[in-house]
Design a protein around this motif. Structure first.
Motif, PDB file in Angstrom:
ATOM      1  N   PHE A 124     -53.274  29.250 -23.161  1.00 60.84           N
ATOM      2  CA  PHE A 124     -53.695  30.626 -23.348  1.00 60.84           C
ATOM      3  C   PHE A 124     -54.697  30.743 -24.484  1.00 60.84           C
ATOM      4  CE2 PHE A 124     -49.442  30.787 -21.493  1.00 60.84           C
ATOM      5  CZ  PHE A 124     -49.749  31.463 -20.336  1.00 60.84           C
ATOM      6  N   THR A 125     -55.750  31.498 -24.269  1.00 61.41           N
ATOM      7  CA  THR A 125     -56.787  31.664 -25.283  1.00 61.41           C
ATOM      8  C   THR A 125     -56.817  33.077 -25.848  1.00 61.41           C
ATOM      9  OG1 THR A 125     -58.448  32.241 -23.625  1.00 61.41           O
ATOM     10  CG2 THR A 125     -58.243  29.904 -24.211  1.00 61.41           C
ATOM     11  N   GLN A 126     -56.237  34.034 -25.147  1.00 60.78           N
ATOM     12  CA  GLN A 126     -56.229  35.425 -25.581  1.00 60.78           C
ATOM     13  C   GLN A 126     -54.824  35.977 -25.393  1.00 60.78           C
ATOM     14  OE1 GLN A 126     -59.164  36.837 -26.764  1.00 60.78           O
ATOM     15  NE2 GLN A 126     -60.083  34.825 -26.388  1.00 60.78           N
ATOM     16  N   TYR A 127     -54.433  36.907 -26.236  1.00 62.18           N
ATOM     17  CA  TYR A 127     -53.145  37.571 -26.062  1.00 62.18           C
ATOM     18  C   TYR A 127     -53.199  38.960 -26.695  1.00 62.18           C
ATOM     19  CZ  TYR A 127     -52.216  36.496 -30.947  1.00 62.18           C
ATOM     20  OH  TYR A 127     -52.295  36.425 -32.305  1.00 62.18           O
ATOM     21  N   GLY A 128     -52.286  39.796 -26.269  1.00 58.51           N
ATOM     22  CA  GLY A 128     -52.128  41.121 -26.852  1.00 58.51           C
ATOM     23  C   GLY A 128     -50.686  41.541 -26.679  1.00 58.51           C
ATOM     24  N   PHE A 129     -50.181  42.333 -27.604  1.00 58.96           N
ATOM     25  CA  PHE A 129     -48.799  42.776 -27.503  1.00 58.96           C
ATOM     26  C   PHE A 129     -48.639  44.153 -28.128  1.00 58.96           C
ATOM     27  CE2 PHE A 129     -49.166  40.593 -31.509  1.00 58.96           C
ATOM     28  CZ  PHE A 129     -48.485  41.414 -32.400  1.00 58.96           C
ATOM     29  N   THR A 130     -47.614  44.838 -27.688  1.00 57.27           N
ATOM     30  CA  THR A 130     -47.212  46.124 -28.242  1.00 57.27           C
ATOM     31  C   THR A 130     -45.695  46.155 -28.249  1.00 57.27           C
ATOM     32  OG1 THR A 130     -49.146  47.180 -27.242  1.00 57.27           O
ATOM     33  CG2 THR A 130     -47.379  48.642 -27.984  1.00 57.27           C
ATOM     34  N   THR A 131     -45.119  46.683 -29.318  1.00 61.85           N
ATOM     35  CA  THR A 131     -43.680  46.900 -29.372  1.00 61.85           C
ATOM     36  C   THR A 131     -43.432  48.362 -29.728  1.00 61.85           C
ATOM     37  OG1 THR A 131     -43.526  46.305 -31.713  1.00 61.85           O
ATOM     38  CG2 THR A 131     -43.209  44.529 -30.105  1.00 61.85           C
ATOM     39  N   PHE A 132     -42.211  48.823 -29.474  1.00 62.51           N
ATOM     40  CA  PHE A 132     -41.876  50.195 -29.854  1.00 62.51           C
ATOM     41  C   PHE A 132     -40.418  50.287 -30.269  1.00 62.51           C
ATOM     42  CE2 PHE A 132     -40.629  50.083 -25.437  1.00 62.51           C
ATOM     43  CZ  PHE A 132     -39.507  50.895 -25.353  1.00 62.51           C
ATOM     44  N   THR A 133     -40.137  51.203 -31.181  1.00 59.62           N
ATOM     45  CA  THR A 133     -38.764  51.488 -31.598  1.00 59.62           C
ATOM     46  C   THR A 133     -38.476  52.981 -31.587  1.00 59.62           C
ATOM     47  OG1 THR A 133     -39.421  51.470 -33.922  1.00 59.62           O
ATOM     48  CG2 THR A 133     -38.542  49.401 -33.009  1.00 59.62           C
ATOM     49  N   THR A 134     -39.470  53.779 -31.233  1.00 61.30           N
ATOM     50  CA  THR A 134     -39.271  55.218 -31.081  1.00 61.30           C
ATOM     51  C   THR A 134     -38.864  55.480 -29.637  1.00 61.30           C
ATOM     52  OG1 THR A 134     -40.962  55.663 -32.744  1.00 61.30           O
ATOM     53  CG2 THR A 134     -40.382  57.472 -31.264  1.00 61.30           C
ATOM     54  N   ASP A 135     -37.806  56.251 -29.437  1.00 63.56           N
ATOM     55  CA  ASP A 135     -37.289  56.493 -28.087  1.00 63.56           C
ATOM     56  C   ASP A 135     -38.365  57.051 -27.150  1.00 63.56           C
ATOM     57  OD1 ASP A 135     -34.964  55.756 -29.295  1.00 63.56           O
ATOM     58  OD2 ASP A 135     -33.891  57.615 -28.891  1.00 63.56           O
ATOM     59  N   VAL A 136     -38.380  56.534 -25.919  1.00 66.91           N
ATOM     60  CA  VAL A 136     -39.259  57.036 -24.871  1.00 66.91           C
ATOM     61  C   VAL A 136     -38.362  57.646 -23.796  1.00 66.91           C
ATOM     62  CG1 VAL A 136     -40.960  56.434 -23.108  1.00 66.91           C
ATOM     63  CG2 VAL A 136     -40.989  55.255 -25.336  1.00 66.91           C
ATOM     64  N   VAL A 137     -38.558  58.920 -23.497  1.00 68.37           N
ATOM     65  CA  VAL A 137     -37.727  59.615 -22.503  1.00 68.37           C
ATOM     66  C   VAL A 137     -38.111  59.136 -21.103  1.00 68.37           C
ATOM     67  CG1 VAL A 137     -37.141  61.849 -21.485  1.00 68.37           C
ATOM     68  CG2 VAL A 137     -37.403  61.627 -23.974  1.00 68.37           C
TER      69      VAL A 137
ATOM     70  N   LEU B 267     -32.583  50.247 -22.423  1.00 65.92           N
ATOM     71  CA  LEU B 267     -32.521  51.590 -21.832  1.00 65.92           C
ATOM     72  C   LEU B 267     -31.106  52.135 -21.877  1.00 65.92           C
ATOM     73  CD1 LEU B 267     -33.921  53.873 -20.120  1.00 65.92           C
ATOM     74  CD2 LEU B 267     -33.130  52.596 -18.109  1.00 65.92           C
ATOM     75  N   THR B 268     -30.978  53.361 -22.378  1.00 65.17           N
ATOM     76  CA  THR B 268     -29.743  54.117 -22.214  1.00 65.17           C
ATOM     77  C   THR B 268     -29.970  54.993 -20.992  1.00 65.17           C
ATOM     78  OG1 THR B 268     -29.246  54.126 -24.572  1.00 65.17           O
ATOM     79  CG2 THR B 268     -28.159  55.806 -23.229  1.00 65.17           C
ATOM     80  N   THR B 269     -29.220  54.737 -19.935  1.00 65.86           N
ATOM     81  CA  THR B 269     -29.455  55.440 -18.677  1.00 65.86           C
ATOM     82  C   THR B 269     -28.920  56.867 -18.725  1.00 65.86           C
ATOM     83  OG1 THR B 269     -27.385  54.582 -17.772  1.00 65.86           O
ATOM     84  CG2 THR B 269     -29.374  53.316 -17.319  1.00 65.86           C
ATOM     85  N   GLY B 270     -29.478  57.710 -17.867  1.00 64.71           N
ATOM     86  CA  GLY B 270     -28.971  59.070 -17.715  1.00 64.71           C
ATOM     87  C   GLY B 270     -27.679  59.057 -16.905  1.00 64.71           C
ATOM     88  N   THR B 271     -26.913  60.124 -17.001  1.00 64.08           N
ATOM     89  CA  THR B 271     -25.653  60.197 -16.242  1.00 64.08           C
ATOM     90  C   THR B 271     -25.935  60.107 -14.751  1.00 64.08           C
ATOM     91  OG1 THR B 271     -25.742  62.600 -16.342  1.00 64.08           O
ATOM     92  CG2 THR B 271     -24.405  61.500 -18.007  1.00 64.08           C
ATOM     93  N   MET B 272     -25.018  59.498 -14.040  1.00 66.80           N
ATOM     94  CA  MET B 272     -25.050  59.305 -12.589  1.00 66.80           C
ATOM     95  C   MET B 272     -26.069  58.253 -12.130  1.00 66.80           C
ATOM     96  SD  MET B 272     -22.607  61.311 -11.785  1.00 66.80           S
ATOM     97  CE  MET B 272     -22.665  61.275 -10.009  1.00 66.80           C
ATOM     98  N   THR B 273     -26.738  57.566 -13.044  1.00 64.17           N
ATOM     99  CA  THR B 273     -27.697  56.528 -12.661  1.00 64.17           C
ATOM    100  C   THR B 273     -26.955  55.387 -11.965  1.00 64.17           C
ATOM    101  OG1 THR B 273     -29.143  57.071 -14.515  1.00 64.17           O
ATOM    102  CG2 THR B 273     -29.440  54.903 -13.514  1.00 64.17           C
TER     103      THR B 273
ATOM    104  N   ALA C  46     -30.004  59.429 -11.003  1.00 67.55           N
ATOM    105  CA  ALA C  46     -29.778  60.075 -12.303  1.00 67.55           C
ATOM    106  C   ALA C  46     -29.883  61.594 -12.188  1.00 67.55           C
ATOM    107  CB  ALA C  46     -30.795  59.578 -13.327  1.00 67.55           C
ATOM    108  N   ASN C  47     -28.997  62.292 -12.889  1.00 64.91           N
ATOM    109  CA  ASN C  47     -29.117  63.744 -12.971  1.00 64.91           C
ATOM    110  C   ASN C  47     -29.376  64.185 -14.412  1.00 64.91           C
ATOM    111  OD1 ASN C  47     -26.622  63.501 -14.155  1.00 64.91           O
ATOM    112  ND2 ASN C  47     -25.527  64.754 -12.674  1.00 64.91           N
ATOM    113  N   ALA C  48     -29.674  63.196 -15.264  1.00 61.27           N
ATOM    114  CA  ALA C  48     -30.050  63.470 -16.654  1.00 61.27           C
ATOM    115  C   ALA C  48     -31.059  62.404 -17.090  1.00 61.27           C
ATOM    116  CB  ALA C  48     -28.826  63.440 -17.559  1.00 61.27           C
ATOM    117  N   ASN C  49     -31.825  62.731 -18.111  1.00 67.43           N
ATOM    118  CA  ASN C  49     -32.829  61.796 -18.620  1.00 67.43           C
ATOM    119  C   ASN C  49     -32.177  60.579 -19.257  1.00 67.43           C
ATOM    120  OD1 ASN C  49     -34.735  63.675 -17.877  1.00 67.43           O
ATOM    121  ND2 ASN C  49     -35.033  64.469 -19.936  1.00 67.43           N
ATOM    122  N   GLY C  50     -32.895  59.466 -19.197  1.00 66.18           N
ATOM    123  CA  GLY C  50     -32.525  58.267 -19.928  1.00 66.18           C
ATOM    124  C   GLY C  50     -33.443  58.136 -21.121  1.00 66.18           C
ATOM    125  N   ALA C  51     -33.231  57.101 -21.933  1.00 65.69           N
ATOM    126  CA  ALA C  51     -34.091  56.869 -23.095  1.00 65.69           C
ATOM    127  C   ALA C  51     -34.266  55.372 -23.312  1.00 65.69           C
ATOM    128  CB  ALA C  51     -33.506  57.513 -24.332  1.00 65.69           C
ATOM    129  N   ALA C  52     -35.524  54.938 -23.332  1.00 63.58           N
ATOM    130  CA  ALA C  52     -35.834  53.561 -23.707  1.00 63.58           C
ATOM    131  C   ALA C  52     -35.838  53.533 -25.232  1.00 63.58           C
ATOM    132  CB  ALA C  52     -37.180  53.146 -23.141  1.00 63.58           C
TER     133      ALA C  52
END
Length: 155
Positions: free
Chosen positions: A27-40, A72-78, A139-145
């Motif tokens: 590999f000669t090129q790379y890119g990355f992104t990380t996150f710790t803020t919840d994504v709905v 991922l924290t799944t939504g209820t009924m997932t 799911a009948n409710a939102n999850g959160a990454a």
């Protein structure tokens, strides 16, 4: 589980692809992104949880490997979650690899990791960008990454 993924990443970084191409040496090129803020993750909508930066594609034809994960924290009924990697920065990009629904292994509204790895050959592009999406079913409710990341390797 996380150790196995990073061991695979290390193997890919140092060994390159198993099918060598003339003139390509890992590999000669790379890119990355990380996150710790919840994504709905809205009920049953496919949602981008992380996108890579644009990564230079230095040749006319480039091999690209993408590795992504999210907790991922799944939504209820997932009942299932479908992880996907798509080209570009949005959930509307071209699907790379397969989109297979995974039965959740914890109770609905529980937390578990989801992984995806794909490789493809791209031709006649100056840069590549990918995003990792998650989609809940039933799911009948939102999850959160809660946290995750994406790594793009180009040779």
């Amino acid at each position: 589980m996380r150790r196995r993924v990073w061991a695979l990443v290390a193997l890919l970084l140092f060994a390159g692809f198993t099918t060598p191409r003339t003139g390509a040496q890992g590999f000669t090129q790379y890119g990355f992104t990380t996150f710790t803020t919840d994504v709905v993750v809205t009920t049953t909508t496919e949602t981008t949880v992380v996108a890579s930066p644009s990564v230079t594609a230095p040749r006319d034809t480039d091999d690209v490997c993408v590795i992504a994960w999210a907790q991922l924290t799944t939504g209820t009924m997932t009942t299932t979650v479908t992880p996907r990697i798509r080209q570009g920065a949005a959930a509307t990009g071209t699907l790379v690899g397969e989109a297979n629904a995974e039965t959740i292994k914890v109770t609905a509204a529980g937390t578990e990791p989801f992984y995806e790895m794909v490789c493809e050959t791209r031709s006649n592009v100056a840069t590549v960008q990918y995003n990792f999406t998650l989609q809940q079913a039933g799911a009948n409710a939102n999850g959160a990454a809660l946290q995750g990341g994406i790594l793009v390797l180009v040779r």
